[in-house]
Design a protein around this motif. Structure first.
Motif, short mmCIF file in Angstrom:
data_model
loop_
_atom_site.label_atom_id
_atom_site.label_comp_id
_atom_site.label_asym_id
_atom_site.label_seq_id
_atom_site.Cartn_x
_atom_site.Cartn_y
_atom_site.Cartn_z
N ARG A 11 13.47 -35.70 12.91
CA ARG A 11 12.47 -35.87 13.95
C ARG A 11 11.22 -36.20 13.31
O ARG A 11 10.25 -36.80 14.06
N LEU A 12 11.26 -35.62 12.14
CA LEU A 12 9.68 -35.63 11.63
C LEU A 12 9.17 -36.97 11.37
O LEU A 12 7.79 -37.05 11.56
N LEU A 13 9.85 -37.91 10.99
CA LEU A 13 9.24 -39.34 10.86
C LEU A 13 10.30 -40.35 11.88
O LEU A 13 11.20 -40.71 11.39
N PRO A 14 9.95 -40.45 13.15
CA PRO A 14 10.68 -41.36 14.03
C PRO A 14 10.85 -42.80 13.59
O PRO A 14 10.25 -43.28 12.87
N ASP A 15 12.13 -43.05 13.75
CA ASP A 15 12.72 -44.36 13.33
C ASP A 15 13.06 -44.68 12.09
O ASP A 15 13.67 -45.64 11.51
N LEU A 16 12.89 -43.44 10.98
CA LEU A 16 13.22 -43.62 9.65
C LEU A 16 14.62 -43.28 9.58
O LEU A 16 15.40 -44.04 9.04
N LEU A 17 15.37 -42.50 10.55
CA LEU A 17 16.90 -42.22 10.45
C LEU A 17 17.15 -42.21 11.91
O LEU A 17 16.57 -41.89 12.78
N LYS A 18 18.50 -42.58 12.04
CA LYS A 18 19.19 -42.42 13.25
C LYS A 18 19.61 -41.01 13.50
O LYS A 18 19.96 -40.28 12.60
N GLY A 19 19.67 -40.53 14.90
CA GLY A 19 20.05 -39.46 15.38
C GLY A 19 18.67 -38.49 14.98
O GLY A 19 17.75 -38.54 14.50
N GLU A 20 18.55 -37.26 15.82
CA GLU A 20 17.58 -36.45 15.81
C GLU A 20 17.81 -34.92 15.27
O GLU A 20 16.86 -34.16 15.73
N ASP A 21 19.04 -34.77 14.92
CA ASP A 21 19.37 -33.33 14.83
C ASP A 21 19.77 -32.49 13.42
O ASP A 21 19.77 -31.37 13.40
N GLU A 22 19.62 -33.57 12.33
CA GLU A 22 19.93 -32.93 11.08
C GLU A 22 18.55 -32.50 10.41
O GLU A 22 17.55 -32.89 10.65
N TYR A 23 18.74 -31.32 9.92
CA TYR A 23 17.76 -30.50 8.99
C TYR A 23 18.26 -30.22 7.68
O TYR A 23 19.39 -29.91 7.55
N VAL A 24 17.23 -30.61 6.73
CA VAL A 24 17.84 -30.64 5.16
C VAL A 24 16.88 -28.90 4.80
O VAL A 24 15.69 -28.92 5.01
N VAL A 25 17.74 -28.05 4.54
CA VAL A 25 17.23 -26.56 4.42
C VAL A 25 17.57 -26.13 2.94
O VAL A 25 18.59 -26.76 2.15
N ILE A 26 16.56 -25.74 2.52
CA ILE A 26 16.36 -24.95 1.18
C ILE A 26 17.29 -23.84 1.13
O ILE A 26 17.41 -23.05 2.04
N GLY A 27 17.80 -23.79 -0.21
CA GLY A 27 19.13 -22.63 -0.23
C GLY A 27 18.60 -21.15 -0.71
O GLY A 27 17.41 -20.68 -0.42
#
Length: 283
Positions: free
Chosen positions: A257-273
């Motif tokens: 959701r950070l950059l609307p319309d860049l990717l489909k879906g709104e629920d993925e988070y990329v997390v540092i480990g």
């Protein structure tokens, strides 16, 4: 013998730290990897700041403060990226005729590539960026990365190097993307220190288990970059079990959701480990 003497209590063992084989000595942020990758950090996070980014881009952050809408701020950020890195003018950025195609290898392509295949070239670039900036070594990329002389590790390094070759300050673009994401998360919910996120798995041993602390609770070493979802129902599409954890806000690299319309879906988070305490539940 003193019958009133109280028995000595054995102190609880300290929580797992980030193993030495999973970190670098140096990084490019305000905390060393041994701290930001530890379980203590998961429980008590503080903001992470990449070296030199906020002072260098003060005008961007100041202008964002004056924009009330999320979509308008996202457009302003993307316009700033095009201007700052000359994304629409590869020749002015110094890319010669034979390298103009590499201008398309920008921060948006890295995010799209990760969403498509986290074990692809773009995923290798992002994991190498996490190594450089946060000092957390990748643990998996198209296979376990347990030996620096292994064929899997050498392929990973080659893919990351090829992905960065002849690009337009790509790592600096990712620095600013992370900084903007943190700005937006802080503006959306300034009091929230953590996000409860979920990940579908088939077996707990898909991750490096450091300790079992309960029937369904584990302390695990996650890869240096991972995909999670904010929707528990979506997680069950990717495995027979659900891994649930509290992710420190500063460890969110990107979310859809950070950059609307860049990717489909709104629920993925990329997390540092790093080291996390997680809960495993059956669907």
């Amino acid at each position: 013998m003193d019958s009133n003497r109280q028995p000595t209590q054995t102190p609880d063992p300290p929580p797992p730290s980030l193993p030495a084989h999973a970190r670098l000595t140096l990084n490019r942020c305000n905390l060393p990897a041994v701290i930001l990758g530890s379980l203590t950090y998961q429980h008590h996070p503080v903001d992470l700041e990449l070296d030199g980014i906020a002072p260098l881009h003060t005008p961007l952050l100041r202008n964002l403060d004056a924009i009330p809408g999320h979509r308008a701020r996202a457009r302003h950020f993307q316009d700033y990226m095009r201007w700052r890195f000359l994304l629409d003018l590869p020749e002015e950025a110094g890319l010669t005729r034979g390298r103009r195609g590499r201008a398309k290898a920008d921060y948006q392509r890295m995010v799209r590539g990760w969403s498509f295949d986290s074990d692809g070239r773009e995923g290798a670039v992002l994991k190498r960026w996490v190594e450089s900036r946060f000092g957390l070594l990748a643990r998996h990329h198209a296979g376990p990365l347990h030996g620096r002389g292994s064929e899997t590790y050498l392929r990973y390094v080659a893919a990351g190097t090829q992905g960065l070759y002849a690009t337009n300050a790509l790592e600096s673009q990712l620095d600013l993307l992370y900084t903007y994401g943190q700005y937006e998360l802080g503006r959306r919910a300034p009091a929230d220190t953590h996000l409860r996120l979920y990940r579908g798995i088939n077996r707990i041993d898909e991750h490096e288990v450091l300790e079992r602390v309960g029937r369904h609770r584990y302390r695990v070493l996650l890869n240096n970059l991972n995909s999670f979802t904010s929707e528990r129902e979506r997680a069950d599409e990717f495995g027979d079990y659900i891994l649930e954890t509290e992710v420190p806000r500063p460890k969110v690299f990107f979310y859809n959701r950070l950059l609307p319309d860049l990717l489909k879906g709104e629920d993925e988070y990329v997390v540092i480990g790093g080291v996390y305490e997680v809960r495993i539940s059956v669907l």
